[in-house]
Design a protein around this motif. Structure first.
Motif, mmCIF file in Angstrom:
data_model
loop_
_atom_site.group_PDB
_atom_site.id
_atom_site.type_symbol
_atom_site.label_atom_id
_atom_site.label_comp_id
_atom_site.label_asym_id
_atom_site.label_seq_id
_atom_site.Cartn_x
_atom_site.Cartn_y
_atom_site.Cartn_z
ATOM 1 N N LEU A 152 0.848 -1.180 0.000
ATOM 2 C CA LEU A 152 0.000 0.000 0.000
ATOM 3 C C LEU A 152 0.886 1.232 0.000
ATOM 4 O O LEU A 152 1.670 1.427 0.924
ATOM 5 N N SER A 153 0.778 2.053 -1.037
ATOM 6 C CA SER A 153 1.508 3.320 -1.069
ATOM 7 C C SER A 153 0.808 4.309 -0.154
ATOM 8 O O SER A 153 -0.419 4.297 -0.025
ATOM 9 N N TYR A 154 1.601 5.179 0.447
ATOM 10 C CA TYR A 154 1.022 6.189 1.337
ATOM 11 C C TYR A 154 0.088 7.105 0.546
ATOM 12 O O TYR A 154 0.367 7.470 -0.586
ATOM 13 N N HIS A 155 -1.029 7.454 1.170
ATOM 14 C CA HIS A 155 -1.997 8.370 0.565
ATOM 15 C C HIS A 155 -2.220 9.523 1.543
ATOM 16 O O HIS A 155 -2.364 9.298 2.751
ATOM 17 N N PRO A 156 -2.262 10.780 1.045
ATOM 18 C CA PRO A 156 -2.377 11.923 1.945
ATOM 19 C C PRO A 156 -3.661 11.969 2.771
ATOM 20 O O PRO A 156 -3.739 12.715 3.742
ATOM 21 N N SER A 157 -4.677 11.175 2.423
ATOM 22 C CA SER A 157 -5.886 11.154 3.254
ATOM 23 C C SER A 157 -5.616 10.463 4.601
ATOM 24 O O SER A 157 -6.416 10.555 5.529
ATOM 25 N N LEU A 158 -4.490 9.764 4.689
ATOM 26 C CA LEU A 158 -4.058 9.147 5.944
ATOM 27 C C LEU A 158 -3.035 10.059 6.604
ATOM 28 O O LEU A 158 -2.128 10.571 5.937
ATOM 29 N N SER A 159 -3.157 10.245 7.893
ATOM 30 C CA SER A 159 -2.106 10.988 8.599
ATOM 31 C C SER A 159 -0.912 10.053 8.791
ATOM 32 O O SER A 159 -1.025 8.837 8.613
ATOM 33 N N THR A 160 0.203 10.604 9.165
ATOM 34 C CA THR A 160 1.388 9.789 9.469
ATOM 35 C C THR A 160 1.057 8.804 10.581
ATOM 36 O O THR A 160 1.443 7.639 10.537
ATOM 37 N N SER A 161 0.311 9.281 11.573
ATOM 38 C CA SER A 161 -0.088 8.398 12.688
ATOM 39 C C SER A 161 -0.998 7.280 12.200
ATOM 40 O O SER A 161 -0.825 6.126 12.583
ATOM 41 N N ASP A 162 -1.984 7.619 11.353
ATOM 42 C CA ASP A 162 -2.885 6.593 10.816
ATOM 43 C C ASP A 162 -2.096 5.484 10.135
ATOM 44 O O ASP A 162 -2.384 4.299 10.318
ATOM 45 N N PHE A 163 -1.120 5.872 9.337
ATOM 46 C CA PHE A 163 -0.338 4.892 8.576
ATOM 47 C C PHE A 163 0.427 3.968 9.525
ATOM 48 O O PHE A 163 0.429 2.748 9.367
ATOM 49 N N SER A 164 1.044 4.565 10.528
ATOM 50 C CA SER A 164 1.796 3.778 11.493
ATOM 51 C C SER A 164 0.869 2.893 12.326
ATOM 52 O O SER A 164 1.186 1.728 12.607
ATOM 53 N N ILE A 182 5.256 -8.047 7.814
ATOM 54 C CA ILE A 182 4.624 -6.737 7.652
ATOM 55 C C ILE A 182 5.731 -5.700 7.754
ATOM 56 O O ILE A 182 6.479 -5.689 8.732
ATOM 57 N N GLU A 183 5.860 -4.867 6.734
ATOM 58 C CA GLU A 183 6.904 -3.836 6.725
ATOM 59 C C GLU A 183 6.302 -2.470 6.432
ATOM 60 O O GLU A 183 5.360 -2.354 5.652
ATOM 61 N N GLN A 184 6.892 -1.465 7.062
ATOM 62 C CA GLN A 184 6.534 -0.081 6.818
ATOM 63 C C GLN A 184 7.822 0.660 6.449
ATOM 64 O O GLN A 184 8.818 0.548 7.157
ATOM 65 N N ILE A 185 7.791 1.397 5.350
ATOM 66 C CA ILE A 185 8.966 2.139 4.891
ATOM 67 C C ILE A 185 8.684 3.632 5.028
ATOM 68 O O ILE A 185 7.654 4.123 4.555
ATOM 69 N N LEU A 186 9.615 4.342 5.657
ATOM 70 C CA LEU A 186 9.520 5.792 5.777
ATOM 71 C C LEU A 186 10.720 6.421 5.089
ATOM 72 O O LEU A 186 11.843 5.899 5.180
ATOM 73 N N VAL A 187 10.478 7.519 4.398
ATOM 74 C CA VAL A 187 11.547 8.251 3.722
ATOM 75 C C VAL A 187 11.598 9.646 4.345
ATOM 76 O O VAL A 187 10.592 10.368 4.325
ATOM 77 N N ASP A 188 12.749 9.994 4.902
ATOM 78 C CA ASP A 188 12.910 11.265 5.625
ATOM 79 C C ASP A 188 11.786 11.433 6.655
ATOM 80 O O ASP A 188 11.151 12.490 6.753
ATOM 81 N N SER A 189 11.513 10.361 7.395
ATOM 82 C CA SER A 189 10.514 10.313 8.474
ATOM 83 C C SER A 189 9.069 10.439 7.997
ATOM 84 O O SER A 189 8.162 10.601 8.804
ATOM 85 N N LYS A 190 8.842 10.373 6.683
ATOM 86 C CA LYS A 190 7.483 10.433 6.151
ATOM 87 C C LYS A 190 7.116 9.067 5.588
ATOM 88 O O LYS A 190 7.934 8.408 4.958
ATOM 89 N N PRO A 191 5.857 8.624 5.781
ATOM 90 C CA PRO A 191 5.465 7.309 5.272
ATOM 91 C C PRO A 191 5.592 7.221 3.757
ATOM 92 O O PRO A 191 5.248 8.168 3.053
ATOM 93 N N SER A 192 6.078 6.092 3.265
ATOM 94 C CA SER A 192 6.200 5.867 1.829
ATOM 95 C C SER A 192 5.275 4.725 1.392
ATOM 96 O O SER A 192 4.412 4.909 0.551
#
Length: 197
Positions: free
Chosen positions: A84-96, A157-167
């Motif tokens: 799942l690519s990050y979508h701006p309708s999700l906050s950083t917290s939501d994604f995490s 399950i993996e989460q990737i962040l780029v410069d502290s922002k969800p990717s």
């Protein structure tokens, strides 16, 4: 090489460090404030709207239909999953929180958390953080001639962040092909349970 040596080399190597090696490798531990916020996110049902949207995007992707949520599907004889690519309708917290929620759902199905961690890489133009949960079916005491129940296989399950922002985030079930294990249960069934369908 000690931790101090790694930091020293990164700071004073004029950018010539090896970006393939993790700059930081640590266990993934959530702070108390994070846990409280996550509990509130679950308790108030905030996650349900996001889950419905993501599951719908996954189902559309199976039919080769694109959605505002960018989902990529993996389907092979030995591994099934989605990214799942990050979508701006999700906050950083939501994604995490979604990342943790998927792990918790697997645990609720009987999986055991085998490993969790965070690795941070210093790439040439950005800093990448990779967080992961690795879950396995429960340990089983079987009799001779019985097979180990692999359930849906091992779950990564993996989460990737780029410069502290969800990717992006990925959820993959890897299947054992060994004759000592039962046939893996269907991945679609796993997703239905994880997404509460």
């Amino acid at each position: 090489m000690s931790f101090f040596d790694k930091i020293y080399n990164k700071l004073f190597s004029n950018g010539k460090g090896n970006s393939k090696e993790a700059f930081v490798s640590e266990q993934l531990i959530r702070g108390e404030q994070y846990k409280r916020d996550y509990f509130r996110w679950i308790n108030e049902g905030i996650y349900k709207i996001h889950l419905d949207s993501i599951y719908s995007a996954y189902q559309k992707k199976l039919q080769k239909i694109d959605d505002e949520f960018k989902v990529h599907v993996l389907s092979t004889p030995y591994a099934n999953g989605f990214a799942l690519s990050y979508h701006p309708s999700l906050s950083t917290s939501d994604f995490s929180f979604l990342f943790d929620y998927f792990k918790d759902q697997a645990v609720n199905l009987g999986y055991q958390l085998n490993n969790s961690g965070r690795k941070i890489y210093d790439r040439p133009n950005y800093v990448e953080a990779k967080e992961k949960f690795y879950l396995k079916p429960p340990l089983q005491d079987i009799q001779q001639g019985e097979l180990f129940d692999q359930m849906y296989g091992n779950i990564l399950i993996e989460q990737i962040l780029v410069d502290s922002k969800p990717s992006y985030m990925k959820f993959v079930a890897n299947i054992y092909s060994d004759r000592l294990y039962t046939k893996a249960l269907e991945f679609e069934e796993l997703l239905s349970k994880v997404f509460g369908k």
